[in-house]
Design a protein around this motif. Structure first.
Motif, PDB file in Angstrom:
ATOM      1  N   SER A 126       0.789  -1.852   0.685  1.00  0.00           N
ATOM      2  CA  SER A 126      -0.200   0.237  -0.247  1.00  0.00           C
ATOM      3  C   SER A 126       0.689   1.539   0.215  1.00  0.00           C
ATOM      4  O   SER A 126       0.750   1.556   0.608  1.00  0.00           O
ATOM      5  N   PRO A 127       1.310   2.031  -1.401  1.00  0.00           N
ATOM      6  CA  PRO A 127       2.176   2.920  -0.947  1.00  0.00           C
ATOM      7  C   PRO A 127       2.602   4.251  -0.768  1.00  0.00           C
ATOM      8  O   PRO A 127       0.307   4.655   0.050  1.00  0.00           O
ATOM      9  N   GLU A 128       2.768   5.154  -0.413  1.00  0.00           N
ATOM     10  CA  GLU A 128       2.611   6.642   0.232  1.00  0.00           C
ATOM     11  C   GLU A 128       2.060   7.238  -0.681  1.00  0.00           C
ATOM     12  O   GLU A 128       1.635   6.459  -1.427  1.00  0.00           O
ATOM     13  N   GLY A 129       1.041   8.031   0.053  1.00  0.00           N
ATOM     14  CA  GLY A 129       0.103   8.967  -0.396  1.00  0.00           C
ATOM     15  C   GLY A 129      -1.298   8.072  -1.858  1.00  0.00           C
ATOM     16  O   GLY A 129      -1.796   8.186  -1.421  1.00  0.00           O
ATOM     17  N   ARG A 130      -1.085   6.856  -0.649  1.00  0.00           N
ATOM     18  CA  ARG A 130      -2.430   5.714  -0.983  1.00  0.00           C
ATOM     19  C   ARG A 130      -2.716   5.594  -2.442  1.00  0.00           C
ATOM     20  O   ARG A 130      -3.078   4.771  -2.221  1.00  0.00           O
ATOM     21  N   ARG A 131      -2.573   6.460  -3.778  1.00  0.00           N
ATOM     22  CA  ARG A 131      -2.431   5.726  -5.432  1.00  0.00           C
ATOM     23  C   ARG A 131      -4.307   4.982  -4.522  1.00  0.00           C
ATOM     24  O   ARG A 131      -3.437   4.119  -5.943  1.00  0.00           O
ATOM     25  N   GLU A 184     -14.705  -0.378  -7.344  1.00  0.00           N
ATOM     26  CA  GLU A 184     -13.668  -1.075  -8.435  1.00  0.00           C
ATOM     27  C   GLU A 184     -12.497  -0.990  -7.944  1.00  0.00           C
ATOM     28  O   GLU A 184     -11.754  -1.482  -8.369  1.00  0.00           O
ATOM     29  N   ASN A 185     -12.639  -0.234  -7.023  1.00  0.00           N
ATOM     30  CA  ASN A 185     -10.549  -0.413  -6.386  1.00  0.00           C
ATOM     31  C   ASN A 185     -10.786  -1.638  -5.675  1.00  0.00           C
ATOM     32  O   ASN A 185      -9.372  -1.990  -6.098  1.00  0.00           O
ATOM     33  N   LEU A 186     -11.852  -2.383  -5.253  1.00  0.00           N
ATOM     34  CA  LEU A 186     -11.505  -3.253  -4.494  1.00  0.00           C
ATOM     35  C   LEU A 186     -11.359  -4.141  -4.940  1.00  0.00           C
ATOM     36  O   LEU A 186     -10.028  -5.280  -5.168  1.00  0.00           O
ATOM     37  N   LEU A 213      -9.631   2.610   1.730  1.00  0.00           N
ATOM     38  CA  LEU A 213      -9.352   2.666   1.115  1.00  0.00           C
ATOM     39  C   LEU A 213      -7.851   1.665   0.132  1.00  0.00           C
ATOM     40  O   LEU A 213      -8.471   0.169  -0.184  1.00  0.00           O
ATOM     41  N   ALA A 214      -7.148   1.947   0.613  1.00  0.00           N
ATOM     42  CA  ALA A 214      -5.657   1.666  -0.257  1.00  0.00           C
ATOM     43  C   ALA A 214      -5.467   0.316   0.640  1.00  0.00           C
ATOM     44  O   ALA A 214      -4.663  -0.587   0.199  1.00  0.00           O
ATOM     45  N   ALA A 227      -5.173  -3.393  -0.711  1.00  0.00           N
ATOM     46  CA  ALA A 227      -4.633  -4.446  -0.550  1.00  0.00           C
ATOM     47  C   ALA A 227      -4.541  -5.471   0.439  1.00  0.00           C
ATOM     48  O   ALA A 227      -3.873  -6.424  -0.974  1.00  0.00           O
ATOM     49  N   LEU A 228      -5.534  -5.766   0.951  1.00  0.00           N
ATOM     50  CA  LEU A 228      -6.067  -6.769   1.070  1.00  0.00           C
ATOM     51  C   LEU A 228      -7.248  -7.574   0.780  1.00  0.00           C
ATOM     52  O   LEU A 228      -6.679  -9.231   0.527  1.00  0.00           O
ATOM     53  N   MET A 229      -7.390  -7.047  -0.401  1.00  0.00           N
ATOM     54  CA  MET A 229      -7.554  -7.895  -1.622  1.00  0.00           C
ATOM     55  C   MET A 229      -6.955  -9.026  -2.287  1.00  0.00           C
ATOM     56  O   MET A 229      -7.781  -9.812  -2.717  1.00  0.00           O
ATOM     57  N   SER A 230      -6.115  -8.293  -2.516  1.00  0.00           N
ATOM     58  CA  SER A 230      -4.657  -9.892  -2.733  1.00  0.00           C
ATOM     59  C   SER A 230      -4.547 -10.715  -2.037  1.00  0.00           C
ATOM     60  O   SER A 230      -3.129 -11.897  -2.303  1.00  0.00           O
ATOM     61  N   ARG A 231      -5.162 -10.967  -0.745  1.00  0.00           N
ATOM     62  CA  ARG A 231      -4.669 -12.226  -0.181  1.00  0.00           C
ATOM     63  C   ARG A 231      -3.667 -11.828   0.672  1.00  0.00           C
ATOM     64  O   ARG A 231      -2.669 -13.275   0.178  1.00  0.00           O
TER      65      ARG A 231
END
Ligand code: ATP
Length: 236
Positions: free
Chosen positions: A81-86, A95-97, A142-143, A147-151
């Motif tokens: 989960s990168p800096e600045g959330r992206r 859709e983000n998830l 959300l960020a 990231a958690l959606m990729s298990r």
């Protein structure tokens, strides 16, 4: 679980990591603190091989991933989960998830989504809202959720508290603890908010201009006079 061994990373001729050694064991929360420009984000990016270490190695669960393509590293169980959330600002929360789940098996989607919504009920309420219109704290949720959606088995978090109000910072840190304790996800957390990060983490490293200067348990580092003077005095 993760072992970074004598990693040197360059941007052109600038050496941002100068032989970094870091170990993260399964089940731990480990934090990396340090001033602006110390190389913290570069270390997280080097773990994801973008940019790759020019010398040294990154080993994940016994496998050398120093030069593995970044998308494959995600499949192996590391999420960043990168800096600045992206987050994707024009896409909805849902859709983000979905984007976060792109490297995993479709059959897990509903379970994973439920897990993220249990952690962040606000995301469930806002699933149709565009990412860019969420508040800063919601974007951070959300960020992390994406990231958690990729298990992941290892979650790399780059400054999740950046720019957030104190109460929201507290919530985010509580969620990180929950992700670690209840979901068994190992966490490597980069933070400038040294006080909260060291309170939360089992262990920590202090980075100064591309080198690890010190390491210890969260408690040891919180009590260390050099750490206190450089990162904690003047309030937290
Ligand atoms: P911050 O807390 O301010 O984000 P950081 O500890 O994460 O800092 P990095 O972003 O890893 O530090 O930067 C380490 C060094 O590498 C800095 O000197 C920075 O200017 C340099 N650097 C980072 N990204 C690049 C780039 N894409 N090109 C050239 N130099 C870079």
């Amino acid at each position: 679980m993760l072992s970074v061994q004598k990693a040197h990373t360059f941007y052109g001729s600038i050496e941002a990591l100068k032989g970094v050694d870091v170990e993260v064991a399964q089940g731990e929360i480990v934090t990396l603190i340090g001033a602006n420009g110390a190389g913290k984000s570069t270390l997280l990016m080097t773990i994801c091989a973008n940019p790759q270490a020019r010398q040294g190695r990154v080993v994940f669960e016994g496998e050398d991933i120093t030069r593995t393509p970044t998308f494959e590293i995600s499949r192996k169980g590391i999420a960043h989960s990168p800096e600045g959330r992206r987050i994707f600002p024009r896409m909805t929360v849902m859709e983000n998830l979905q984007m976060g789940a792109i490297t995993t098996d479709e059959k897990n989607f509903d379970d994973d989504l439920k897990r993220v919504f249990d952690l962040f009920p606000r995301m469930k309420e806002r699933q149709g809202q565009r990412g860019g219109t969420l508040s800063g704290g919601e974007q951070q949720m959300l960020a992390i959720g994406r990231a958690l959606m990729s298990r992941p088995r290892l979650l790399l978090l780059d400054e999740p508290s950046l720019g957030l109000a104190p109460l929201v910072v507290k919530q985010i840190f509580e969620v990180i603890r929950e992700i670690n304790e209840q979901q068994g996800v190992t966490v490597f957390l980069v933070e400038q908010n040294a006080y909260h990060a060291l309170k939360l983490a089992h262990r920590g490293y202090v980075m100064v201009t591309g080198n690890i200067r010190m390491s210890g348990t969260g408690e040891e580092l919180l009590a260390n006079s050099e750490v206190r003077a450089a990162y904690l005095e003047g309030g937290h």
